[in-house]
Design a protein around this motif. Structure first.
Motif, PDB file in Angstrom:
ATOM      1  N   SER A 166     -92.581 -20.925  -3.717  1.00 17.85           N
ATOM      2  CA  SER A 166     -93.234 -19.612  -3.770  1.00 17.85           C
ATOM      3  C   SER A 166     -92.574 -18.686  -4.781  1.00 17.85           C
ATOM      4  O   SER A 166     -92.944 -17.510  -4.882  1.00 17.85           O
ATOM      5  N   ARG A 167     -91.590 -19.228  -5.553  1.00 13.45           N
ATOM      6  CA  ARG A 167     -90.879 -18.373  -6.503  1.00 13.45           C
ATOM      7  C   ARG A 167     -90.422 -19.206  -7.701  1.00 13.45           C
ATOM      8  O   ARG A 167     -89.959 -20.339  -7.548  1.00 13.45           O
ATOM      9  N   PHE A 168     -90.587 -18.628  -8.883  1.00 12.87           N
ATOM     10  CA  PHE A 168     -90.027 -19.198 -10.113  1.00 12.87           C
ATOM     11  C   PHE A 168     -89.104 -18.154 -10.717  1.00 12.87           C
ATOM     12  O   PHE A 168     -89.494 -16.987 -10.882  1.00 12.87           O
ATOM     13  N   HIS A 169     -87.893 -18.565 -11.059  1.00  8.63           N
ATOM     14  CA  HIS A 169     -86.923 -17.611 -11.595  1.00  8.63           C
ATOM     15  C   HIS A 169     -86.104 -18.270 -12.679  1.00  8.63           C
ATOM     16  O   HIS A 169     -85.631 -19.403 -12.522  1.00  8.63           O
ATOM     17  N   MET A 170     -85.935 -17.561 -13.807  1.00  5.98           N
ATOM     18  CA  MET A 170     -85.119 -18.089 -14.899  1.00  5.98           C
ATOM     19  C   MET A 170     -84.414 -16.938 -15.613  1.00  5.98           C
ATOM     20  O   MET A 170     -84.876 -15.790 -15.605  1.00  5.98           O
ATOM     21  N   VAL A 171     -83.284 -17.276 -16.231  1.00  5.30           N
ATOM     22  CA  VAL A 171     -82.504 -16.311 -17.002  1.00  5.30           C
ATOM     23  C   VAL A 171     -82.050 -16.982 -18.293  1.00  5.30           C
ATOM     24  O   VAL A 171     -81.573 -18.121 -18.279  1.00  5.30           O
ATOM     25  N   SER A 172     -82.208 -16.284 -19.402  1.00  5.98           N
ATOM     26  CA  SER A 172     -81.691 -16.727 -20.696  1.00  5.98           C
ATOM     27  C   SER A 172     -80.789 -15.621 -21.235  1.00  5.98           C
ATOM     28  O   SER A 172     -81.197 -14.452 -21.285  1.00  5.98           O
ATOM     29  N   GLU A 173     -79.556 -15.982 -21.612  1.00  4.14           N
ATOM     30  CA  GLU A 173     -78.643 -14.966 -22.115  1.00  4.14           C
ATOM     31  C   GLU A 173     -77.707 -15.561 -23.154  1.00  4.14           C
ATOM     32  O   GLU A 173     -77.534 -16.777 -23.246  1.00  4.14           O
ATOM     33  N   GLY A 174     -77.099 -14.683 -23.937  1.00  3.27           N
ATOM     34  CA  GLY A 174     -76.174 -15.112 -24.972  1.00  3.27           C
ATOM     35  C   GLY A 174     -75.842 -13.947 -25.882  1.00  3.27           C
ATOM     36  O   GLY A 174     -76.073 -12.780 -25.551  1.00  3.27           O
ATOM     37  N   VAL A 175     -75.307 -14.276 -27.040  1.00  3.01           N
ATOM     38  CA  VAL A 175     -74.927 -13.269 -28.028  1.00  3.01           C
ATOM     39  C   VAL A 175     -75.581 -13.618 -29.359  1.00  3.01           C
ATOM     40  O   VAL A 175     -75.503 -14.757 -29.819  1.00  3.01           O
ATOM     41  N   ALA A 176     -76.215 -12.619 -29.963  1.00  3.06           N
ATOM     42  CA  ALA A 176     -76.864 -12.798 -31.261  1.00  3.06           C
ATOM     43  C   ALA A 176     -76.108 -12.015 -32.328  1.00  3.06           C
ATOM     44  O   ALA A 176     -75.812 -10.831 -32.143  1.00  3.06           O
ATOM     45  N   PHE A 177     -75.778 -12.695 -33.427  1.00  3.36           N
ATOM     46  CA  PHE A 177     -75.231 -12.044 -34.618  1.00  3.36           C
ATOM     47  C   PHE A 177     -76.412 -11.807 -35.554  1.00  3.36           C
ATOM     48  O   PHE A 177     -77.006 -12.773 -36.043  1.00  3.36           O
ATOM     49  N   VAL A 178     -76.745 -10.554 -35.804  1.00  4.31           N
ATOM     50  CA  VAL A 178     -77.954 -10.233 -36.566  1.00  4.31           C
ATOM     51  C   VAL A 178     -77.594  -9.483 -37.842  1.00  4.31           C
ATOM     52  O   VAL A 178     -76.869  -8.479 -37.814  1.00  4.31           O
ATOM     53  N   ASP A 179     -78.106  -9.979 -38.959  1.00  3.39           N
ATOM     54  CA  ASP A 179     -77.944  -9.317 -40.253  1.00  3.39           C
ATOM     55  C   ASP A 179     -79.243  -9.504 -41.021  1.00  3.39           C
ATOM     56  O   ASP A 179     -79.460 -10.534 -41.667  1.00  3.39           O
ATOM     57  N   VAL A 180     -80.127  -8.518 -40.955  1.00  5.00           N
ATOM     58  CA  VAL A 180     -81.461  -8.666 -41.545  1.00  5.00           C
ATOM     59  C   VAL A 180     -81.418  -8.718 -43.074  1.00  5.00           C
ATOM     60  O   VAL A 180     -82.422  -9.064 -43.708  1.00  5.00           O
ATOM     61  N   ASN A 181     -80.285  -8.389 -43.663  1.00  6.25           N
ATOM     62  CA  ASN A 181     -80.169  -8.442 -45.126  1.00  6.25           C
ATOM     63  C   ASN A 181     -79.765  -9.818 -45.644  1.00  6.25           C
ATOM     64  O   ASN A 181     -79.748 -10.041 -46.862  1.00  6.25           O
ATOM     65  N   ALA A 182     -79.448 -10.738 -44.727  1.00  3.41           N
ATOM     66  CA  ALA A 182     -78.993 -12.075 -45.140  1.00  3.41           C
ATOM     67  C   ALA A 182     -80.177 -13.027 -45.322  1.00  3.41           C
ATOM     68  O   ALA A 182     -80.187 -14.152 -44.812  1.00  3.41           O
ATOM     69  N   LEU A 183     -81.160 -12.593 -46.046  1.00  2.00           N
ATOM     70  CA  LEU A 183     -82.376 -13.383 -46.231  1.00  2.00           C
ATOM     71  C   LEU A 183     -82.134 -14.572 -47.144  1.00  2.00           C
ATOM     72  O   LEU A 183     -81.357 -14.497 -48.092  1.00  2.00           O
ATOM     73  N   GLU A 184     -82.829 -15.661 -46.851  1.00  2.00           N
ATOM     74  CA  GLU A 184     -82.843 -16.830 -47.721  1.00  2.00           C
ATOM     75  C   GLU A 184     -84.283 -17.176 -48.052  1.00  2.00           C
ATOM     76  O   GLU A 184     -85.181 -16.990 -47.232  1.00  2.00           O
ATOM     77  N   LYS A 185     -84.499 -17.696 -49.236  1.00  2.00           N
ATOM     78  CA  LYS A 185     -85.853 -18.051 -49.653  1.00  2.00           C
ATOM     79  C   LYS A 185     -86.406 -19.171 -48.795  1.00  2.00           C
ATOM     80  O   LYS A 185     -85.682 -20.086 -48.400  1.00  2.00           O
ATOM     81  N   GLU A 186     -87.694 -19.069 -48.505  1.00  2.00           N
ATOM     82  CA  GLU A 186     -88.397 -20.102 -47.756  1.00  2.00           C
ATOM     83  C   GLU A 186     -89.665 -20.480 -48.503  1.00  2.00           C
ATOM     84  O   GLU A 186     -90.270 -19.634 -49.172  1.00  2.00           O
ATOM     85  N   PRO A 187     -90.102 -21.729 -48.392  1.00  2.00           N
ATOM     86  CA  PRO A 187     -91.361 -22.117 -49.042  1.00  2.00           C
ATOM     87  C   PRO A 187     -92.550 -21.458 -48.346  1.00  2.00           C
ATOM     88  O   PRO A 187     -92.476 -21.144 -47.154  1.00  2.00           O
ATOM     89  N   PRO A 188     -93.635 -21.206 -49.048  1.00  2.00           N
ATOM     90  CA  PRO A 188     -94.810 -20.584 -48.421  1.00  2.00           C
ATOM     91  C   PRO A 188     -95.483 -21.527 -47.441  1.00  2.00           C
ATOM     92  O   PRO A 188     -95.373 -22.748 -47.554  1.00  2.00           O
TER      93      PRO A 188
END
Length: 270
Positions: free
Chosen positions: A71-93
């Motif tokens: 009668s119940r579904f429960h989940m948790v996802s957690e962690g640590v994210a290092f985010v730098d939006v300026n560290a872009l790399e080229k990707e193919p279209p």
């Protein structure tokens, strides 16, 4: 760069109980040049089978199964994210992001808005980034945030006609405008510091790079955003989707916490 602790918790109650329950979860943040994930942990209560895979858009998917009555579904996802939006790399279209989908196909009202409001702002010297910024601001001024008036199945045309909606609607409408201007655009699902729930924004492709825009807040994305998944529209990247046996009433609750990380030990990298 920012170090952000994230915690995504999803709980569903079923009355009466269900069985033979299969769930796909997109709950682990993406790993790319702008974002690294450390100490990723996912806990799914009472699952008798759990597996990991990657979907057709490159998103991490966790699949689980609960065969017995519950009668119940429960989940948790957690962690640590290092985010730098300026560290872009080229990707193919990828041409799949150039075409309209059922969620982003324009109607006459949206075409008129684009022709009468957006197109006059463009100039021969305008960059793709500037064009998207202008369209996003116009949308922000023309559309109002209001929860409960649209659903997960609402299209960009339906939401725009209503004039109100949530982050998913903002994202779908801006994607429609971008694709009308022949700018590849994709839907992004993720977490944002201070939201308390999941959030949606878009990325546009320009000269080999993907750039993020958040039309709900009328701004480009910053290091406060944690990307989880992307796709042609929201249908490609739901955080949770499942099937089960049983006639029941289902009540879902989602809670997202994002805070700046202060601990020194980030654990193992994934």
């Amino acid at each position: 760069m920012k170090k952000l602790y994230y915690r995504y918790e999803m709980e569903a109650d079923f009355d009466p109980a269900v069985w033979d329950h299969y769930v796909n979860l997109r709950c682990v943040p993406a790993v790319n040049s702008c974002q690294q994930i450390y100490g990723s942990r996912v806990r799914i209560d009472d699952a008798d089978y759990v597996s990991r895979k990657v979907d057709g858009q490159g998103n991490a998917v966790i699949s689980c199964r609960m065969q017995d009555f519950h009668s119940r579904f429960h989940m948790v996802s957690e962690g640590v994210a290092f985010v730098d939006v300026n560290a872009l790399e080229k990707e193919p279209p990828d041409p799949c992001y150039e075409y309209f989908t059922d969620y982003t196909r324009p109607d006459e009202r949206l075409r008129c808005f684009f022709d009468e409001k957006c197109r006059p702002l463009f100039s021969e010297k305008a960059t793709v980034w500037e064009e998207v910024r202008e369209m996003m601001h116009l949308l922000y001024e023309s559309f109002s945030y209001e929860a409960g008036v649209t659903s997960v199945s609402t299209t960009s045309a339906e939401a725009f006609a209503l004039g109100r909606g949530v982050c998913q609607d903002y994202a779908h409408i801006l994607m429609t405008l971008c694709r009308m201007q022949k700018i590849p655009a994709r839907y992004v699902a993720g977490f944002l510091d201070g939201e308390g729930a999941t959030h949606a924004w878009i990325e546009i492709y320009d000269n080999g790079y993907w750039y993020g825009f958040d039309p709900t807040h009328d701004r480009t994305i910053t290091d406060n955003y944690i990307k989880v998944a992307h796709g042609r529209d929201a249908c490609d990247c739901p955080m949770e989707r499942g099937v089960f046996r049983g006639l029941t009433t289902q009540n879902n609750r989602v809670k997202v916490v994002v805070t700046e990380h202060v601990q020194r030990d980030e654990g193992e990298r994934h």
